[in-house]
Design an enzyme around this catalytic site. Structure first.
Site, mmCIF file in Angstrom:
data_model
loop_
_atom_site.group_PDB
_atom_site.id
_atom_site.type_symbol
_atom_site.label_atom_id
_atom_site.label_comp_id
_atom_site.label_asym_id
_atom_site.label_seq_id
_atom_site.Cartn_x
_atom_site.Cartn_y
_atom_site.Cartn_z
ATOM 1 C CB CYS A 127 -16.441 47.561 -28.641
ATOM 2 S SG CYS A 127 -16.761 47.399 -30.403
ATOM 3 N NE ARG B 266 -18.357 48.967 -40.447
ATOM 4 C CZ ARG B 266 -19.320 48.853 -41.366
ATOM 5 N NH1 ARG B 266 -19.000 48.852 -42.654
ATOM 6 N NH2 ARG B 266 -20.580 48.751 -41.007
ATOM 7 C CB SER C 108 4.087 45.152 -30.762
ATOM 8 O OG SER C 108 4.254 46.383 -31.438
ATOM 9 C CD1 TRP D 225 -5.631 48.007 -27.049
ATOM 10 C CD2 TRP D 225 -4.218 46.301 -27.312
ATOM 11 N NE1 TRP D 225 -5.986 47.352 -28.202
ATOM 12 C CE2 TRP D 225 -5.146 46.308 -28.396
ATOM 13 C CE3 TRP D 225 -3.244 45.319 -27.271
ATOM 14 C CZ2 TRP D 225 -5.099 45.365 -29.417
ATOM 15 C CZ3 TRP D 225 -3.200 44.369 -28.284
ATOM 16 C CH2 TRP D 225 -4.115 44.400 -29.343
ATOM 17 N NE ARG E 229 -5.764 54.605 -34.868
ATOM 18 C CZ ARG E 229 -6.383 54.139 -33.788
ATOM 19 N NH1 ARG E 229 -5.718 53.357 -32.963
ATOM 20 N NH2 ARG E 229 -7.633 54.451 -33.530
ATOM 21 C CB THR F 131 -16.657 50.362 -33.273
ATOM 22 O OG1 THR F 131 -15.676 50.359 -32.220
ATOM 23 C CG2 THR F 131 -16.496 49.120 -34.137
ATOM 24 C CB CYS G 116 -13.707 45.676 -30.357
ATOM 25 S SG CYS G 116 -14.179 47.309 -30.991
ATOM 26 C CG HIS H 193 -2.009 47.445 -30.242
ATOM 27 N ND1 HIS H 193 -1.442 48.077 -29.149
ATOM 28 C CD2 HIS H 193 -3.158 48.130 -30.504
ATOM 29 C CE1 HIS H 193 -2.232 49.069 -28.777
ATOM 30 N NE2 HIS H 193 -3.275 49.136 -29.574
#
Length: 468
Positions: free
Chosen positions: A394, A187, A252, A200, A287, A189, A397, A255
């Site tokens: 993170c 989720r 992609s 990325w 996004r 963060t 993550c 992501h």
């Protein structure tokens, strides 16, 4: 724009976009249209359409898959979150509470999971444990049985083979620890900005077969971008061979799926009394809105569906591995293990019945020498991406990044092991093709994340319907 509206026709008429009753004047587009109007119809390089996937996933697969992933076998994942980044030293560690990972205490993990990487019956595991122990010692001890020596040599050959698409953690390392995935959900963060962008950026710029002269749309680390650069990028992408184009679309899609999760489980309220997580519509629009992202958001969502089809296809092809009588989802609880295997097979047979599977036979076809070189490039690029996950600042993550790249890597390994799977023995350990518990857990949890994303898109469609 794709005019095959599918299921959107109903609500388009309901909100009056067809102009009836308004003197022919059309009201402005809804937020749902701007995000999803292009996310319909057939997917590029596929014979499948978005609407078929939505119906199949949301109503036939998703509920049962979530139940399976809540079981002990799939909720505990062993991971090394202390591996150093192999590419740069100045990693900025996220200090936020929500970036932290809650590790399992020893007594929280079922003994059957801790004792070995169980894959088969308890009896067959005696051989496997002996094999794995001998393999860790780095040599074939002549005192071992002939069968065990053969297994060690086969497994060593397998682990060094070109079928592995990921650099997996050494789960025997003292730094590798068990994590309860249900207690550490993926989720939002708060990990963002240049550090997250750099991860990325390295993935896209250095590992997706893209020359430096081609500018990626909406790259936050680029000095500027325009419509001409976007057109140049997609002209270049369409000119690639199908394998390299698919590679970009998989990354992609991954992501995009992660961004859907972050938007769907966003920290909406944080007080001393409680935290409230839920759908952040604004975050989702930033996004994926077609206008706000200059058309890029809907493309990324279609790539998410492409990723779904690839992982779905892999699961359909690996069914024989799980169907063998000796295979167990071993935790030590015989009743639950038997029930979970039955549920697993129900899910896999449902997946196998999907009518519009992706056809991977076009991959690595043609001249054998060129195809093998392309497959090796494909494998090494993805393997490199799995190593980049150790550079994420993170920890939560990093956990989900490592799990999902290993899951996708396992799916790719399955897709290109068709002959090995077909030649597996009906019982006992499979030396030519086998999956470790780590691979199995990551494979199904990674697909569970993609399946959740597809389900969440339906939720966001409904939430955005009446927003302009």
């Amino acid at each position: 724009m794709d005019h095959r509206w599918g299921f959107l026709i109903g609500f388009l008429g309901a909100v009056g976009l067809l102009g009836s009753g308004h003197g022919g004047q059309q009201p402005p587009e809804t937020a749902a249209q701007r995000c999803f109007c292009q996310v319909s119809g057939y997917l590029d390089d596929c014979t499948c359409d978005v609407e078929t996937i939505d119906k199949f996933n949301n109503y036939r697969l998703f509920p049962r898959l979530q139940k399976l992933l809540e079981s002990d076998y799939f909720r505990y994942y062993k991971v090394n979150l202390k591996r150093p980044c192999p590419f740069w030293n100045d990693i900025s560690q996220c200090g936020r509470r929500d970036c932290a990972v809650k590790l399992c205490q020893s007594d929280e993990v079922p003994d059957g999971i801790k004792s070995a990487s169980y894959k088969y019956s308890e009896e067959a595991n005696n051989l496997i444990e002996e094999c794995e122990q001998a393999e860790r010692l780095g040599a074939v001890d002549e005192s071992l049985s002939e069968e065990t020596q053969k297994a060690v040599l086969q497994w060593t050959k397998h682990d060094d083979s070109s079928d592995n698409f990921c650099e997996a953690d050494d789960i025997q390392s003292p730094d590798a620890e068990y994590v309860d995935l249900l207690l550490n959900p993926e989720r939002y963060t708060g990990y963002k900005g240049p550090d997250a962008w750099m991860i990325w950026n390295v993935i896209y710029e250095e590992n997706c077969f893209k020359p430096q002269t081609i500018k990626r749309p909406l790259n936050p680390l680029a000095s500027g971008h325009g419509k001409s650069e976007e057109n140049t990028f997609y002209s270049w992408l369409e000119g690639l061979c199908v394998e390299k184009r698919a590679f970009y679309r998989l990354i992609s899609g991954l992501h995009a799926s992660i961004n859907v999760h972050l938007s769907a489980r966003y920290l909406l309220q944080d007080t001393w009394l409680e935290k409230i997580w839920g759908h952040n519509i604004t975050e989702f629009q930033q996004r994926f809105d077609g206008i706000l992202t200059e058309g890029e958001g809907p493309r990324r969502l279609k790539n998410l569906y492409f990723l779904y089809l690839i992982e779905l296809r892999a699961l359909s092809k690996v069914v024989p591995f799980f169907e063998r009588q000796d295979f167990q989802l071993f935790t030590g609880n015989k009743v639950q293990d038997a029930e979970n295997k039955m549920l697993l097979l129900e899910i896999l047979h449902e997946i196998k019945s999907f009518p519009l599977h992706f056809d991977e036979n076009s991959f690595f076809a043609g001249d054998k020498k060129e195809a093998n070189k392309l497959k090796e490039d494909f494998r090494l690029h993805f393997r490199n991406i799995s190593r980049i996950m150790d550079c994420v600042g993170c920890l939560k993550c990093r956990l989900w990044g490592k799990l999902q790249t290993q899951g996708l890597g396992t799916a790719l390994k399955i897709l290109f092991s068709e002959k090995l799977i077909a030649n597996m023995p009906e019982s006992g350990p499979s030396y030519e093709f086998h999956l470790t518990r780590q691979e199995i857990v990551s494979l199904f949890n990674a697909f569970g994340r993609i399946s959740t994303s597809v389900k969440e898109l339906e939720n966001f469609r409904n939430l955005l319907q009446n927003i302009h």
